[in-house]
Enzyme design. Structure first.
Site, PDB file in Angstrom:
ATOM      1  CB  CYS A 103      -0.921   0.004   1.219  1.00 15.78           C
ATOM      2  SG  CYS A 103      -1.947   1.474   1.327  1.00 15.78           S
ATOM      3  CG  PHE A 242       0.480  -8.688 -18.855  1.00 17.51           C
ATOM      4  CD1 PHE A 242       0.331  -9.591 -17.812  1.00 17.51           C
ATOM      5  CD2 PHE A 242      -0.550  -7.786 -19.096  1.00 17.51           C
ATOM      6  CE1 PHE A 242      -0.816  -9.603 -17.026  1.00 17.51           C
ATOM      7  CE2 PHE A 242      -1.703  -7.794 -18.323  1.00 17.51           C
ATOM      8  CZ  PHE A 242      -1.831  -8.704 -17.291  1.00 17.51           C
ATOM      9  CB  CYS A 243       7.693  -7.420 -19.574  1.00 17.26           C
ATOM     10  SG  CYS A 243       7.287  -5.717 -19.986  1.00 17.26           S
ATOM     11  CE  LYS A 244       4.688 -12.950 -17.466  1.00 17.45           C
ATOM     12  NZ  LYS A 244       5.138 -13.120 -16.063  1.00 17.45           N
ATOM     13  N   PRO A 245       9.365 -13.129 -22.098  1.00 17.97           N
ATOM     14  CG  PRO A 245      11.066 -14.659 -21.535  1.00 17.97           C
ATOM     15  CD  PRO A 245       9.783 -14.056 -21.017  1.00 17.97           C
ATOM     16  N   GLY A 246       9.502 -12.494 -25.468  1.00 20.08           N
ATOM     17  CA  GLY A 246       8.750 -12.486 -26.713  1.00 20.08           C
ATOM     18  C   GLY A 246       7.393 -11.833 -26.643  1.00 20.08           C
ATOM     19  CE  LYS A 247       3.235 -15.199 -25.381  1.00 17.41           C
ATOM     20  NZ  LYS A 247       2.303 -16.079 -24.626  1.00 17.41           N
TER      21      LYS A 247
END
Length: 261
Positions: A103, A242-247
């Protein structure tokens, strides 16, 4: 290290487990306690600098004349000596704030106190999303406690090449970011190029903290809130979640990003 009793079906003996520390940390300005946050008890001078910058208490680290980290009976105190001008300004707008890990507005006295006026950011940075995967794959390197305990958030500075220049971890995602911002304020010009990467979701306060410290691009491993997107849009910050490998999901100001199809 602490021992937690677990009894998996294939074992009859207790196995050891690592647990991350969480302690109350008070930031005390010129003898007056301003905020108490639950935090990991390391890199607290960087936390104090980053918090002071991201909250608008100071404009430059040089406005802090001295700092001591003191262990007290119930936790830790960071005793900060501000310039007279900055301390007078702080007293005028001082608010009682008791923070918790998840918080950032606990203790704010009025709804109008939540948002801070932020000068719109320039468009001086660019980043190729093709280089983001390298940073994501190496984020664990700045989480030694998290790797053992699974209990910390990380905030890292990513160079345009995708290399992680450095980072910090904490049980609180806001505190991890403040530590990074405090570190960045004292680093060379190399750290002025690139983007911030956080292992958590992006709340409005994290967007606000980043923008207050001149960060133009913020990557988050998890989602962004609606208010975070609104603040990012308003202050010209490029927000990606939503940072993921390739996305990746780009929420605001994609013009800073080189998107490879």
């Amino acid at each position: 290290m602490a021992c937690e009793v677990r009894r998996p079906p294939q074992l009859n003996q207790p196995i050891p487990d690592w647990i991350a520390q969480e302690v109350p940390v008070a930031l005390v300005y010129n003898g007056i306690s301003h905020v108490v946050m639950m935090a990991s008890p390391k890199d607290l001078t960087l936390f104090a600098i980053g918090f002071s910058l991201s909250e608008g208490i100071i404009d430059h680290p040089q406005e802090i004349y001295g700092m001591d980290v003191v262990q007290v009976c119930n936790g830790m105190e960071v005793q900060i000596e501000l310039s007279s001008r900055r301390f007078m300004a702080l007293k005028e707008r001082r608010r009682a704030l008791a923070g918790r890990t998840g918080c950032g507005v606990c203790g704010v006295e009025q709804l109008n106190d939540i948002g801070k006026p932020i000068t719109p950011l320039p468009f001086s940075q660019t980043f190729s999303l093709a280089n983001l995967d390298m940073a994501l794959n190496n984020l664990h390197a700045v989480q030694p406690v998290g790797n053992l305990s699974g209990c910390t958030h990380a905030a890292a500075w990513v160079l345009p090449s995708g290399e992680i220049a450095g980072g910090h971890e904490d049980v609180g995602r806001h505190v991890a970011l403040d530590k990074l911002l405090g570190r960045r304020a004292g680093e060379s010009a190399v750290w002025q190029q690139g983007a911030a990467l956080v292992s958590s979701r992006a709340s409005y306060e994290m967007v606000q903290k980043a923008a207050m410290c001149g960060v133009e691009i913020l990557f988050a491993v998890s989602a962004a809130t609606t208010l975070a997107v609104e603040v990012a849009e308003r202050c010209n910050l490029t927000l990606v979640g939503f940072c993921k490998p390739g996305k990746a999901t780009i929420y605001t100001h994609p013009q800073r990003l080189n998107i490879v199809q």
